[in-house]
Design a protein around this motif. Structure first.
Motif, short mmCIF file in Angstrom:
data_model
loop_
_atom_site.label_atom_id
_atom_site.label_comp_id
_atom_site.label_asym_id
_atom_site.label_seq_id
_atom_site.Cartn_x
_atom_site.Cartn_y
_atom_site.Cartn_z
N ALA A 173 43.24 -11.66 29.62
CA ALA A 173 43.90 -11.23 28.39
C ALA A 173 43.38 -9.87 27.93
O ALA A 173 44.15 -9.02 27.48
N THR A 226 57.16 -5.69 29.35
CA THR A 226 57.62 -7.08 29.18
C THR A 226 57.57 -7.88 30.47
O THR A 226 57.84 -9.08 30.45
N ARG A 286 52.51 -13.84 27.26
CA ARG A 286 52.55 -12.43 26.90
C ARG A 286 53.78 -11.70 27.42
O ARG A 286 54.24 -10.73 26.82
N ARG A 303 56.41 -0.87 25.24
CA ARG A 303 55.84 -2.21 25.41
C ARG A 303 56.32 -2.81 26.72
O ARG A 303 57.53 -2.93 26.95
N GLU A 326 45.56 -6.42 27.58
CA GLU A 326 45.60 -5.69 26.31
C GLU A 326 45.17 -4.24 26.52
O GLU A 326 45.77 -3.32 25.94
#
Length: 226
Positions: free
Chosen positions: A89, A109, A129, A107, A93
């Protein structure tokens, strides 16, 4: 997830983004008027991988400006088999921030597993996510598929001799399935993980002849029908 597009779909993708995946493959994609998905690791920018020069930030910005999708490949090109869910994670990030800073808030996807490695404990992290994760298990996604580990074929010199591309494309058309191809470098003398310009051109031409839609992974996801 259900795979029910109105007609068969091909998605082209490039992992890590060796420089040639843009400088050599980009013109071929433009010639055919198709868009691909480029899976980026921010930590590889400006460096070398498999002794090949990797993308520079300006390459990433150029391919994004040309309408290609940018997807996540972890920040440091790490196998999820070696990362705890928390570390995975954190890597995702970090990569998200790195890309957002260079692509004006973009962003990502979709995700592709580095080395194709997938772990049960990683799949919930990816599914939570991203819309989907792409692996390297050979096959066409048809009927139903695991959205956290979609099947794909390797547009790679080590794998291409083992495929009947014409048959795979026709099967995708007949089943109204989703064929995802992944590669790396593109050159006259590719690594075992790359392909030639002619290989890429051939697959696009076969897909056109079979009346497949050719879409980036994220856009294709929107055509799956449920």
């Amino acid at each position: 997830m259900a795979v029910r597009p109105a007609r068969g779909v091909l998605s082209l993708s490039f992992d890590d983004i060796p420089m040639s995946a843009w400088t050599e493959a980009g013109p071929v994609l433009a010639q055919h008027g198709v868009k691909a998905t480029y899976y980026v690791c921010g930590g590889l920018a400006g460096g070398r991988n498999l002794d090949l020069p990797q993308f520079e930030t300006e390459h990433l910005q150029a391919l994004h400006a040309a309408g290609h999708e940018v997807g996540c490949h972890t920040y440091e090109h790490a196998s999820v088999l070696r990362l705890s869910p928390a570390d995975l994670a954190a890597s995702l990030e970090r990569n998200a921030r790195w890309v957002s800073e260079r692509l004006h808030g973009y962003r990502m996807t979709t995700f592709a597993y580095p080395f194709g490695d997938c772990a049960l404990e990683a799949k919930p992290v990816i599914a939570g996510r991203f819309d989907l994760g792409r692996g390297v298990r050979d096959g066409i996604n048809a009927g139903r598929a695991d959205r956290a580990n979609l099947q794909a074929i390797g547009l790679e010199s080590r794998r291409l001799p083992g495929y009947d591309l014409e048959a795979l494309v026709q099967q995708t058309a007949d089943s109204r399935g989703w064929l995802i191809a992944y590669g790396h470098d593109v050159s006259d003398r590719p690594t075992p993980y790359g392909c030639t310009v002619e290989d890429l051109d051939q697959l696009i031409r076969l897909a056109r002849a079979a009346d497949l839609d050719i879409l980036p992974v994220g856009e294709a996801w929107g055509r799956m029908g449920g």
